[in-house]
Design an enzyme around this catalytic site. Structure first.
Site, PDB file in Angstrom:
ATOM      1  N   GLY A 234       0.828  -1.202   0.000  1.00 43.39           N
ATOM      2  CA  GLY A 234       0.000   0.000   0.000  1.00 43.39           C
ATOM      3  C   GLY A 234       0.858   1.246   0.000  1.00 43.39           C
ATOM      4  N   SER A 235       0.300   2.323   0.526  1.00 44.37           N
ATOM      5  CA  SER A 235       0.979   3.619   0.450  1.00 44.37           C
ATOM      6  C   SER A 235       2.107   3.718   1.485  1.00 44.37           C
ATOM      7  CB  SER A 235      -0.039   4.727   0.695  1.00 44.37           C
ATOM      8  OG  SER A 235      -0.608   4.551   1.971  1.00 44.37           O
ATOM      9  N   ALA A 237       2.585   6.213   3.509  1.00 44.17           N
ATOM     10  CA  ALA A 237       2.052   6.752   4.770  1.00 44.17           C
ATOM     11  C   ALA A 237       1.473   5.626   5.629  1.00 44.17           C
ATOM     12  CB  ALA A 237       0.989   7.802   4.478  1.00 44.17           C
ATOM     13  N   GLY A 239       2.127   2.452   5.323  1.00 39.73           N
ATOM     14  CA  GLY A 239       3.219   1.515   5.622  1.00 39.73           C
ATOM     15  C   GLY A 239       3.965   1.916   6.883  1.00 39.73           C
ATOM     16  N   GLU A 256       5.568  -3.392   1.003  1.00 39.69           N
ATOM     17  CA  GLU A 256       5.708  -3.080  -0.434  1.00 39.69           C
ATOM     18  C   GLU A 256       4.946  -1.780  -0.652  1.00 39.69           C
ATOM     19  OE1 GLU A 256       7.320  -4.506  -2.836  1.00 39.69           O
ATOM     20  OE2 GLU A 256       7.871  -6.437  -1.980  1.00 39.69           O
ATOM     21  N   CYS A 290       2.364   0.249  -8.767  1.00 39.06           N
ATOM     22  CA  CYS A 290       3.465   0.745  -7.932  1.00 39.06           C
ATOM     23  C   CYS A 290       4.707   0.972  -8.769  1.00 39.06           C
ATOM     24  CB  CYS A 290       3.746  -0.231  -6.802  1.00 39.06           C
ATOM     25  SG  CYS A 290       4.090  -1.905  -7.359  1.00 39.06           S
TER      26      CYS A 290
HETATM   27  P1  NAD Z   1      -3.418   2.341   1.296  1.00 39.61           P
HETATM   28  O1  NAD Z   1      -2.124   2.366   2.025  1.00 39.61           O
HETATM   29  O2  NAD Z   1      -4.359   3.434   1.487  1.00 39.61           O
HETATM   30  O3  NAD Z   1      -4.226   1.001   1.640  1.00 39.61           O
HETATM   31  C1  NAD Z   1      -3.691  -0.294   1.445  1.00 39.61           C
HETATM   32  C2  NAD Z   1      -4.360  -1.264   2.393  1.00 39.61           C
HETATM   33  O4  NAD Z   1      -3.998  -0.938   3.737  1.00 39.61           O
HETATM   34  C3  NAD Z   1      -5.884  -1.239   2.382  1.00 39.61           C
HETATM   35  O5  NAD Z   1      -6.343  -2.565   2.562  1.00 39.61           O
HETATM   36  C4  NAD Z   1      -6.229  -0.362   3.585  1.00 39.61           C
HETATM   37  O6  NAD Z   1      -7.512  -0.618   4.114  1.00 39.61           O
HETATM   38  C5  NAD Z   1      -5.139  -0.744   4.561  1.00 39.61           C
HETATM   39  N1  NAD Z   1      -4.750   0.279   5.526  1.00 39.61           N
HETATM   40  C6  NAD Z   1      -4.812   1.632   5.395  1.00 39.61           C
HETATM   41  N2  NAD Z   1      -4.298   2.234   6.493  1.00 39.61           N
HETATM   42  C7  NAD Z   1      -3.859   1.240   7.301  1.00 39.61           C
HETATM   43  C8  NAD Z   1      -3.213   1.216   8.582  1.00 39.61           C
HETATM   44  N3  NAD Z   1      -2.890   2.342   9.239  1.00 39.61           N
HETATM   45  N4  NAD Z   1      -2.916   0.020   9.136  1.00 39.61           N
HETATM   46  C9  NAD Z   1      -3.194  -1.131   8.486  1.00 39.61           C
HETATM   47  N5  NAD Z   1      -3.833  -1.175   7.290  1.00 39.61           N
HETATM   48  C10 NAD Z   1      -4.148   0.000   6.705  1.00 39.61           C
HETATM   49  O7  NAD Z   1      -2.975   2.151  -0.243  1.00 39.61           O
HETATM   50  P2  NAD Z   1      -3.916   2.150  -1.527  1.00 39.61           P
HETATM   51  O8  NAD Z   1      -4.314   3.554  -1.817  1.00 39.61           O
HETATM   52  O9  NAD Z   1      -4.944   1.087  -1.385  1.00 39.61           O
HETATM   53  O10 NAD Z   1      -2.890   1.643  -2.641  1.00 39.61           O
HETATM   54  C11 NAD Z   1      -2.106   2.464  -3.436  1.00 39.61           C
HETATM   55  C12 NAD Z   1      -0.667   2.470  -2.932  1.00 39.61           C
HETATM   56  O11 NAD Z   1      -0.147   1.143  -2.896  1.00 39.61           O
HETATM   57  C13 NAD Z   1       0.272   3.229  -3.848  1.00 39.61           C
HETATM   58  O12 NAD Z   1       1.136   4.026  -3.088  1.00 39.61           O
HETATM   59  C14 NAD Z   1       1.052   2.125  -4.548  1.00 39.61           C
HETATM   60  O13 NAD Z   1       2.296   2.525  -5.053  1.00 39.61           O
HETATM   61  C15 NAD Z   1       1.157   1.115  -3.472  1.00 39.61           C
HETATM   62  N6  NAD Z   1       1.473  -0.206  -4.025  1.00 39.61           N
HETATM   63  C16 NAD Z   1       2.704  -0.745  -3.821  1.00 39.61           C
HETATM   64  C17 NAD Z   1       3.051  -1.975  -4.398  1.00 39.61           C
HETATM   65  C18 NAD Z   1       4.416  -2.595  -4.234  1.00 39.61           C
HETATM   66  O14 NAD Z   1       4.559  -3.783  -4.508  1.00 39.61           O
HETATM   67  N7  NAD Z   1       5.420  -1.868  -3.805  1.00 39.61           N
HETATM   68  C19 NAD Z   1       2.094  -2.638  -5.184  1.00 39.61           C
HETATM   69  C20 NAD Z   1       0.848  -2.050  -5.379  1.00 39.61           C
HETATM   70  C21 NAD Z   1       0.549  -0.831  -4.782  1.00 39.61           C
END
Ligand code: NAD
Length: 483
Positions: A234-235, A237, A239, A256, A290
């Site tokens: 995920g993002s 922030a 992470g 990731e 990503c």
């Molecule tokens: P996000 O971080 O908002 O959410 C990702 C997941 O985390 C969701 O299931 C969400 O409900 C959960 N989540 C949110 N806050 C959390 C917290 N504080 N604790 C635990 N879980 C939490 O990300 P998004 O907007 O869904 O995805 C887009 C981001 O993901 C982009 O920055 C993208 O680059 C990244 N991404 C990275 C990879 C990689 O392999 N490096 C792959 C795909 C996407």
């Protein structure tokens, strides 16, 4: 991001509600439901259950119980189960892909590829053997490095590629002897829930649990003492929050996170030959990848020709609903992300940059923006510095390779990058200077089950895939014998 609540009227066919969490082998449609929006229409088309703390507790208890027996199984037995999982993905590819397109937006062909790729990657990873390593074997001692599974792995996934990004960590977790709880994004929970349903008979009861829910469910997972590792995609922030929360129980983490990948295009390329590849690497899934190319640095000698060739690709790309035949680029997945990308576009315009192609927001429903290329933009602008995660890409000029490398590296992100040249050795020397987890040459976005993938700097911690990735789902244990 928080779960989205529908503001649009429900349109067309009846709401789909045929989804349940998978908890201890049972399908349970529990919790205050979440609306799921089709981004091509902006309308709610389904409701997903959303798990509360009670559902999480039951999933953790079931997973801990199942783990005890599963960790005793051989790699061979676990490999056989992963192969069955891959077969389930293939057998249900058409159904899962259609649901994926409905909730995520990507063109149906790419949704099928995502499911197929999840199957191939799973098999590829389960073909890797994890053997004890003999570190010292002499007259007095024999010392071996062995590995044992961690316990229960919480897998938290984003909305851009929910199946691919769940299947990799899931394979790693289960193949190495752990149990798993998957939590998909509240924007795209449905295909993962359906996959859980289809996998019900494949794994022992309780070994795999799938819980849909909002960000708070992810937070409860990262804090839960019954979960031993978090695999988070995920993002940046979120992470950082995951890592901080996991610290309280010293959970292992694989993170990731986001990227701001640079492609450096040298003066010796044929611009027309590289443009289609660069275009695809930048705009596939409408830039919501990503490891998409997010900044293109072009040498001044080929800059003009490359801009023109990329603009031509942008003009001919077919944008629309992912279910329509021939569509190559779908919508942005959710309203919040759509608004963010439009805000970056406004910021870019206000700063006086030139829109080379695209840029007009179409009228009508859905979160669409045609592929948009920007030139004459400042290095310090938000579009260059931030992760746009949408179909909006800047092309920047350079004269001196050292300057291009410096600018490519001048970021807190470090996921991946690429160098494009007709001279692979020249390109390799430049690739070796990129501060990234993967540096590609004359390609971008190529991954494999046996090649580690992950980010440097704030793009992540640890690696997925390969034996390196698999071992991060296990604890090293030294066995030291005095002869
Ligand atoms: P996000 O971080 O908002 O959410 C990702 C997941 O985390 C969701 O299931 C969400 O409900 C959960 N989540 C949110 N806050 C959390 C917290 N504080 N604790 C635990 N879980 C939490 O990300 P998004 O907007 O869904 O995805 C887009 C981001 O993901 C982009 O920055 C993208 O680059 C990244 N991404 C990275 C990879 C990689 O392999 N490096 C792959 C795909 C996407």
């Amino acid at each position: 991001m928080n779960a989205q609540r529908a503001t649009h009227a429900v349109s067309g066919s009846p709401l789909r509600t045929d989804f349940g969490h998978l908890i201890d082998g049972e399908l349970e449609p529990l919790g205050e439901p979440l609306d799921v929006i089709n981004p091509a229409t902006g309308a709610v088309f389904a409701r997903s259950p959303a798990a509360g703390r009670a559902e999480l507790e039951r999933a953790v208890t079931a997973a801990r119980r199942a783990f005890k027996a599963w960790k005793e199984r051989s790699f061979e037995e676990r490999r056989a189960a992963i192969k069955q999982m891959a077969q389930v993905l293939r057998d249900n590819q058409a159904e899962l892909a259609e649901l994926l397109t409905l909730e995520q937006g990507k063109p149906i062909g790419q949704a099928r590829d995502e499911i197929g790729r999840a199957a191939t990657q799973a098999e590829g990873m389960a073909a890797i053997s994890i053997e004890p390593e003999v570190l010292i074997d002499d007259a007095t001692r024999r010392i071996e490095l062995t590995y044992f599974p961690l316990g229960v792995v919480g897998i938290i996934t984003p909305w851009n590629a929910p199946i691919n990004l769940a299947a990799g960590p899931l394979t790693s977790a289960l193949y190495t002897g752990n149990a798993a709880i998957i939590k998909p994004s509240p924007y795209t929970p449905l295909t993962t829930l359906k996959l859980g349903e289809k996998l019900r008979e494949v794994f022992p009861r309780g070994l795999l649990n799938v819980l849909a829910g909002g960000d708070e469910l992810g937070q409860w997972m990262t804090a839960h003492p019954g979960i031993d590792k978090i695999s988070f995609t995920g993002s940046v922030a979120a992470g950082k929050q995951v890592m901080a929360s996991a610290a309280a129980t010293l959970k292992r983490v694989t993170l990731e996170l986001g990227g701001n990948d640079a492609a450096i295009v040298l003066d010796d390329v044929d611009p027309r030959a590289v443009a289609p590849k660069l275009f695809f690497a930048s705009f596939v899934n409408s830039g919501q990848v990503c490891m998409a190319v997010k900044r293109i640095y072009a040498h001044e000698r080929i800059y003009g020709a490359l801009c023109e060739a990329l603009a031509e690709e942008a003009r001919k790309a077919k944008v629309g609903s992912g279910l329509e035949p021939g569509v190559e680029l779908g919508p942005i997945q959710n309203k919040a992300q759509y608004d963010r990308v439009l805000e970056l576009l406004d910021d870019t315009r206000r700063a006086g940059a030139r829109i080379l192609a695209g840029g007009e927001v179409p009228k009508g429903p859905g979160y669409f923006l045609p592929p948009t290329l920007v030139t004459d933009i400042d290095e310090g602008s938000r579009l260059v510095q931030e992760e746009q995660f949408g179909p909006l890409v800047p092309i920047l000029k350079f004269r001196d390779v050292d300057d291009a490398v410096r600018r490519a590296n001048d970021t807190r992100f470090g996921l991946s990058g690429s160098v494009w040249s007709s001279n692979p050795e020249r390109a390799a020397a430049i690739a070796a200077r990129l501060e990234v987890g993967t540096a590609w040459i004359n390609q971008h976005r190529a991954t494999s089950a046996v090649v580690p993938f992950g980010g440097a700097k704030e793009s992540g911690i640890g690696r997925q895939y390969s034996s390196l990735g698999l071992k991060s789902y296990m604890e090293p244990r030294v066995i030291s014998l005095l002869k």
